[in-house]
Each structure stands twice: as structure tokens, then as C-alpha cells.
Design a protein around this motif. Structure first.
Motif, PDB file in Angstrom:
ATOM      1  N   THR A  26       0.829  -1.207   0.000  1.00 43.72           N
ATOM      2  CA  THR A  26       0.000   0.000   0.000  1.00 43.72           C
ATOM      3  C   THR A  26       0.862   1.255   0.000  1.00 43.72           C
ATOM      4  O   THR A  26       0.627   2.200  -0.768  1.00 43.72           O
ATOM      5  CB  THR A  26      -0.917   0.008   1.233  1.00 43.72           C
ATOM      6  N   MET A  27       1.874   1.282   0.855  1.00 49.15           N
ATOM      7  CA  MET A  27       2.768   2.429   0.921  1.00 49.15           C
ATOM      8  C   MET A  27       3.579   2.577  -0.370  1.00 49.15           C
ATOM      9  O   MET A  27       3.780   3.691  -0.869  1.00 49.15           O
ATOM     10  CB  MET A  27       3.700   2.305   2.122  1.00 49.15           C
ATOM     11  N   LEU A  28       4.043   1.473  -0.923  1.00 50.52           N
ATOM     12  CA  LEU A  28       4.835   1.540  -2.150  1.00 50.52           C
ATOM     13  C   LEU A  28       4.021   2.098  -3.315  1.00 50.52           C
ATOM     14  O   LEU A  28       4.552   2.807  -4.173  1.00 50.52           O
ATOM     15  CB  LEU A  28       5.385   0.156  -2.498  1.00 50.52           C
ATOM     16  N   ALA A  29       2.729   1.774  -3.348  1.00 54.10           N
ATOM     17  CA  ALA A  29       1.867   2.328  -4.392  1.00 54.10           C
ATOM     18  C   ALA A  29       1.777   3.845  -4.280  1.00 54.10           C
ATOM     19  O   ALA A  29       1.791   4.565  -5.291  1.00 54.10           O
ATOM     20  CB  ALA A  29       0.476   1.703  -4.304  1.00 54.10           C
ATOM     21  N   GLU A  30       1.696   4.337  -3.048  1.00 56.69           N
ATOM     22  CA  GLU A  30       1.684   5.782  -2.830  1.00 56.69           C
ATOM     23  C   GLU A  30       3.018   6.399  -3.250  1.00 56.69           C
ATOM     24  O   GLU A  30       3.063   7.464  -3.873  1.00 56.69           O
ATOM     25  CB  GLU A  30       1.417   6.080  -1.351  1.00 56.69           C
TER      26      GLU A  30
END
Length: 260
Positions: A68-72
Motif C-alpha cells: 500500500t505504501m509503495l503504491a503511494e
């Protein structure tokens, strides 16, 4: 305790307060040899702009365990490479000039082994720069443990628990054999604005240190737990006349320069 995936929106609400220590850490990094910059535990990319501005001609690589963080982070367009990996097991396959770790290692065990392994992939004059909260004996964090153990003794036991982050002199002694080490500690008195519901400190901790506790509770249990936490926070961090709260927050820093 298990943790759910990180929530970028909740974490980013306090991006400004969380970014200042990263900038002050970055300011202490000296000239670097050739090689990419690694943002270890990059999250949603909170420090990507600062790292890219400081090192505009270097590739910036982000490492994080949260999809999730990597997508951001990817949406920012500042990283040359983003890798989903566990920081404990990370093997780069390249030689980074700088490993920059902002508020990650406090979640990881065995710092002596961890930091020695990270430092081992650096070249001569390469740098390891680390910032970690050391807030664990303060009410914001201590109350979470005490309430969890008192209210749910079948799930929480902190009898053998030790704080995950040591005082700065411990890291100075630990890393001195590896190069030039500079370590320090700063307490930030943060001004938290009033929120629509609940105590400002609870809104600050809920996206980080509070998450593993709530993850172990049912919805009804979490409501009772949070209510008890809010009551105690109001005593330890009273609101001023304008509704704002002064929230002291302690952080440990070090910069290791290899072979210096």
C-alpha cells in the motif's frame, strides 16, 4: 502482536511533524562517494523530495514491506526503483552511497546485527543515517502498554519487554568500530491542534504505535481501550485554552560514515 498494512492517509496527516527530524538527519550527512541513495522503509515517500533535492544526480531507491505504501510512493515519480522487501533480510545487489532510514528501525529487532549488516554493503565514505523515536517510556506510549496489559491480560504481557530503541551513546559505542559515528538525541515539543473527535495525541499515535494493539482487539474492545486511553491522555497532555496540546516527543539520530 500482528500489524495490519499501513494506512498512508492517516500517516500523512502528520507529515510535517514527522518530516522535520528527517531533514535534520539529512543535514548531517557529509559528501558521499558514487552510488544510489536508498530510502530504507520509504513508506509513502515522505522524504523522497528531500532526498531527491539533496542528491539530484543520483538514483533514489525505495525499500518497504508495505504494498500500500509503495503504491503511494510510486505515484510521486521520484524513485528510480521501488522494491517490496523486508529490511531485516534486504540484500541490495548493488553498492549504495547512502542508506537513509527514517523512523523504521524502531520496529526492527537486534539493532547491533541490523546496523552492522546495513553498514557492510556501504563503500568507503558511504553513510548510514538513521532516525528513530525513543518515546517508549513517555505517557503517549507507556499508557498503551499498561492499559493493554490491564484490560486484556490474556493477550498482552510486557513483563519481559524492553524498549526497542536505546539511548544515543549505545549506538555510538556499538558502531564506533565501523567508522566515524555521530549520535545525538532531540526532544521536539510538538504543537498539536485540536481535532474534531478525541485527543490530539491519540490522533498522532493511532497510525503508528497504537496500531499493533488495536489489531489484537475486537471492535467493541477497541472502543473501550481507546476511550480509556483518551481519558488518561487528557491528564498527561492537558489542552490549553485554544484547544492545542504541547506534545514532547524524543528521537534518536546517528550518522555512520564508513572507513572515516
Amino acid at each position: 502482536m500482528t500489524t495490519a498494512d499501513w494506512n498512508p492517509e492517516a500517516y500523512q496527516r502528520f507529515r510535517g511533524l514527522r518530516l522535520r527530524p528527517a531533514l535534520e538527519l539529512l543535514a548531517q550527512v557529509r559528501d558521499l562517494p558514487d552510488g544510489p541513495v536508498v530510502d530504507m522503509g520509504c513508506g509513502a515517500g515522505a522524504v523522497a523530495e528531500a532526498l531527491s533535492t539533496r542528491y539530484p544526480n543520483r538514483d533514489l531507491y525505495g525499500i518497504d514491506s508495505s504494498a500500500t505504501m509503495l503504491a503511494e510512493a510510486e505515484a510521486m515519480g521520484l524513485y528510480a526503483r521501488l522494491t517490496r522487501d523486508d529490511a531485516n533480510d534486504w540484500t541490495p545487489g548493488y553498492t549504495p552511497a547512502l542508506i537513509f532510514s527514517n523512523a523504521l528501525a524502531n520496529w526492527l529487532p537486534d539493532h547491533a546485527t541490523l546496523f552492522a549488516r546495513w553498514a557492510s554493503v556501504l563503500p568507503d565514505r558511504g553513510a548510514l543515517a538513521v532516525q528513530m523515536p525513543r518515546q517508549y517510556d513517555e505517557p503517549s506510549h507507556r499508557l498503551l502498554r499498561e492499559l493493554a496489559e490491564d484490560m486484556f491480560p490474556d493477550r498482552f504481557d510486557f513483563a519481559e519487554w524492553t524498549p526497542p530503541v536505546a539511548p544515543p551513546q549505545v549506538y555510538a559505542d556499538m558502531l564506533a568500530p565501523l567508522g566515524d559515528i555521530r549520535a545525538w538525541e532531540t526532544t521536539y515539543v510538538q504543537d498539536l491542534a485540536p481535532v474534531a473527535e478525541g485527543h490530539p495525541v491519540r490522533h498522532f499515535t493511532r497510525s503508528t504505535v497504537m496500531r499493533p494493539f488495536v489489531a489484537e482487539l475486537s471492535e467493541e474492545e477497541a472502543v473501550r481501550y481507546v476511550a480509556a486511553y483518551e481519558t488518561l491522555l487528557a491528564k498527561h497532555y492537558p489542552a490549553r485554552a485554544d484547544g492545542h496540546v504541547h506534545f514532547p516527543f524524543r528521537r534518536v539520530f546517528f550518522v555512520l560514515t564508513r572507513g572515516a
